[in-house]
Design an enzyme around this catalytic site. Structure first.
Site, PDB file in Angstrom:
ATOM      1  N   HIS A   1      -9.627   4.754   3.231  1.00 24.62           N
ATOM      2  CA  HIS A   1      -9.561   5.789   2.253  1.00 24.62           C
ATOM      3  C   HIS A   1     -10.915   5.098   1.376  1.00 24.62           C
ATOM      4  CE1 HIS A   1      -5.357   6.099   3.487  1.00 24.62           C
ATOM      5  NE2 HIS A   1      -5.340   7.138   3.196  1.00 24.62           N
TER       6      HIS A   1
ATOM      7  N   ASP B   1      -9.252   2.583  -1.230  1.00 23.33           N
ATOM      8  CA  ASP B   1      -8.756   1.369  -0.464  1.00 23.33           C
ATOM      9  C   ASP B   1      -9.939   0.420  -0.979  1.00 23.33           C
ATOM     10  OD1 ASP B   1      -6.694   2.659   0.743  1.00 23.33           O
ATOM     11  OD2 ASP B   1      -7.943   2.882   2.698  1.00 23.33           O
TER      12      ASP B   1
HETATM   13  C1  XLS Z   1       0.450   8.756   5.432  1.00 28.01           C
HETATM   14  C2  XLS Z   1      -0.816   8.859   6.442  1.00 28.01           C
HETATM   15  C3  XLS Z   1      -2.148   8.313   5.896  1.00 28.01           C
HETATM   16  C4  XLS Z   1      -3.319   8.918   6.638  1.00 28.01           C
HETATM   17  C5  XLS Z   1      -4.540   8.625   6.088  1.00 28.01           C
HETATM   18  O1  XLS Z   1       1.477   8.739   5.926  1.00 28.01           O
HETATM   19  O2  XLS Z   1      -0.396   8.375   7.719  1.00 28.01           O
HETATM   20  O3  XLS Z   1      -1.977   6.880   5.755  1.00 28.01           O
HETATM   21  O4  XLS Z   1      -3.196   8.375   8.075  1.00 28.01           O
HETATM   22  O5  XLS Z   1      -4.589   9.209   4.858  1.00 28.01           O
END
Ligand code: XLS
Ligand code: CA
Ligand code: CA
Length: 442
Positions: A102, A105
């Site tokens: 993301h 991140d």
């Molecule tokens: C959350 C999601 C998230 C997505 C990406 O539950 O798994 O991490 O994979 O935004």
């Protein structure tokens, strides 16, 4: 740059009977199965957020893991650089070729979007140089449209047009980064795209707005030369009570309604499928049979808990059935892969635990692959399913399949049968014992 995981060697395959615990027991990247190496069958990715950012903090306690990776202060640009160094060392030691991220991140958010974007430009230059040295690249990128308080009512589904524009700005930048870092996928996970109560929500209005944001994102990315796929990642709930992308079936209906199914596929997460009350394999199959299985978030949930525990995959029945589905569609490349959207349990807080988690996940998928190949080569399950529908291959059944009959003719056929017969046995227990004998029979 100093080595961060100093006591951890490169992890290699040593087989299950060796004493070196920091080795793969089943994942042998060069082993050939059905004409492809294990490495090609299993395009593993590291999730930047869980592996490099999450410290194990939960609602009742602070983090237990120190993820500063040698820098002084977390949430600084210095820390952002340390995470890149740690991530690339980690992936190189495990032989992992991809990562997912993301925007949030990668760098701490600045005072405004322009400052954040400058930071993202800076760090992505560094990531790109690391990628050039190692060959490790982005699998997919995404924008975090759920942490900042402005997204309390969602992003594309927000009641505020200004918030909607903030979401658009983040998506635009995350798309630029994904393209810059060589990613061939871009994920929309509808984190807060849902609602708590219809007393304050116009559901139709919100869903139309989400679709429009996706449409604009596709247009923008294609203008920038992006040839990859967009993915919707279904999840039924958490953080919202109702999330619009409930499961694969719901997301596919949405994509078709808004003509997005040419540009989008699905990213199926194991833990989200089980939260929706399905098996992992069910959602994989639903996406696959519609030609829309694009990528996988490889984790597992805990069926005793009603939330998203994001555990490393350990259940080999599940990885077997996942690989069974993936082999039948020829794998996930060139767009998707197997992203370990998984985190260590809170008491597993050491660097060594991070490696054990990936060894577990990669070995569980290697076992799943080996078993799935055996299931396919054995052929009994496939043959059983095919034979089970044999009454549709001739006579009245074949007329139904070829759409050459009518309701009246079917009624006449039923009347001519007199006393109806039972269909053949479903033989579930027999089939389950075939799976066990293939998995454990040596
Ligand atoms: C959350 C999601 C998230 C997505 C990406 O539950 O798994 O991490 O994979 O935004
Ligand atoms: Ca996920
Ligand atoms: Ca999850």
């Amino acid at each position: 740059m100093a080595e961060i995981f100093k006591d951890i060697p490169k992890i290699v395959y040593e087989g299950s009977d060796r004493s070196n615990e920091l080795s793969f027991k089943f994942y042998d990247e060069n082993r050939m199965l059905m004409g492809k190496s294990m490495k090609e069958h299993l395009p593993f990715a590291m999730a930047w957020w869980h592996n490099l950012s999450a410290t194990g903090a939960d609602m009742f306690g602070v983090g237990t893991a120190d993820k500063r990776f040698g820098c002084e202060q977390a949430a600084t640009m210095e820390h952002a650089y340390s995470k890149v160094d740690a991530g690339f060392e980690f992936m190189s030691k495990l032989g992992i070729e991809f990562y997912c991220f993301h925007d949030a991140d990668l760098v701490p958010e600045g005072r405004d979007i322009s400052e954040t974007n400058d930071r993202l430009d800076e760090i992505s230059d560094y990531i790109k140089s690391k990628a050039e040295q190692t060959g490790i690249r982005c699998l997919w990128g995404t924008a975090n449209l759920f942490t900042n308080p402005r997204f309390m009512n969602g992003a594309g589904s927000s009641n505020s047009a200004d918030v909607y524009c903030f979401a658009a700005a983040q998506i635009k930048k995350a798309l630029d980064l994904t393209i810059k870092l060589g990613g061939n996928g871009y994920v929309f996970w509808g984190g807060r795209e849902g609602y708590e109560t219809l007393l304050n929500t116009d559901m139709k209005f919100e869903i139309e707005n989400i679709a429009e944001l996706m449409q604009m994102s596709v247009e923008y990315a294609r203008k920038q030369g992006f040839e990859g796929k967009f993915f919707i990642e279904p999840k039924p709930k958490e953080p919202m009570k109702h999330q619009y992308d409930f499961d694969a079936a719901t997301a596919i209906g949405f994509l078709r309604q808004f003509n997005l199914d040419k540009d989008f596929m699905l990213n199926i997460e194991a833990n989200h499928a089980t939260l929706a009350g399905h098996t992992f394999q069910h959602d994989l199959r639903f996406a696959a049979m519609n030609g829309l299985l694009g990528s996988v978030d490889a984790n597992q949930g805990d069926l005793l808990l009603g939330w998203d525990t994001d555990e490393f995959p350990f259940n080999v029945y599940e990885t077997t059935m996942c690989m069974y589905e993936l082999l039948q569609i020829g794998g996930l490349r060139p767009y998707g892969g197997l992203n370990f959207d998984a985190k260590n349990r809170r008491p597993s807080y050491t660097y060594e635990d991070m490696f054990h988690a990936f060894i577990l996940g990669m070995d569980s998928f290697a076992l799943g692959l080996i078993n799935a190949v055996k299931l396919i080569e054995d052929g009994r399950i496939e043959k059983f399913i095919k034979d089970r529908y044999s009454s549709f291959y001739e006579g009245i059944g074949s007329k139904i399949r070829t759409k050459t009959t009518t309701l009246e003719q079917l009624s006449d056929h039923a009347i001519s049968l007199g006393n109806p017969t039972l269909p053949d046995s479903g033989k579930q227990e027999y089939l389950e014992s075939i799976v066990n004998s293939i998995m454990f029979g040596g």
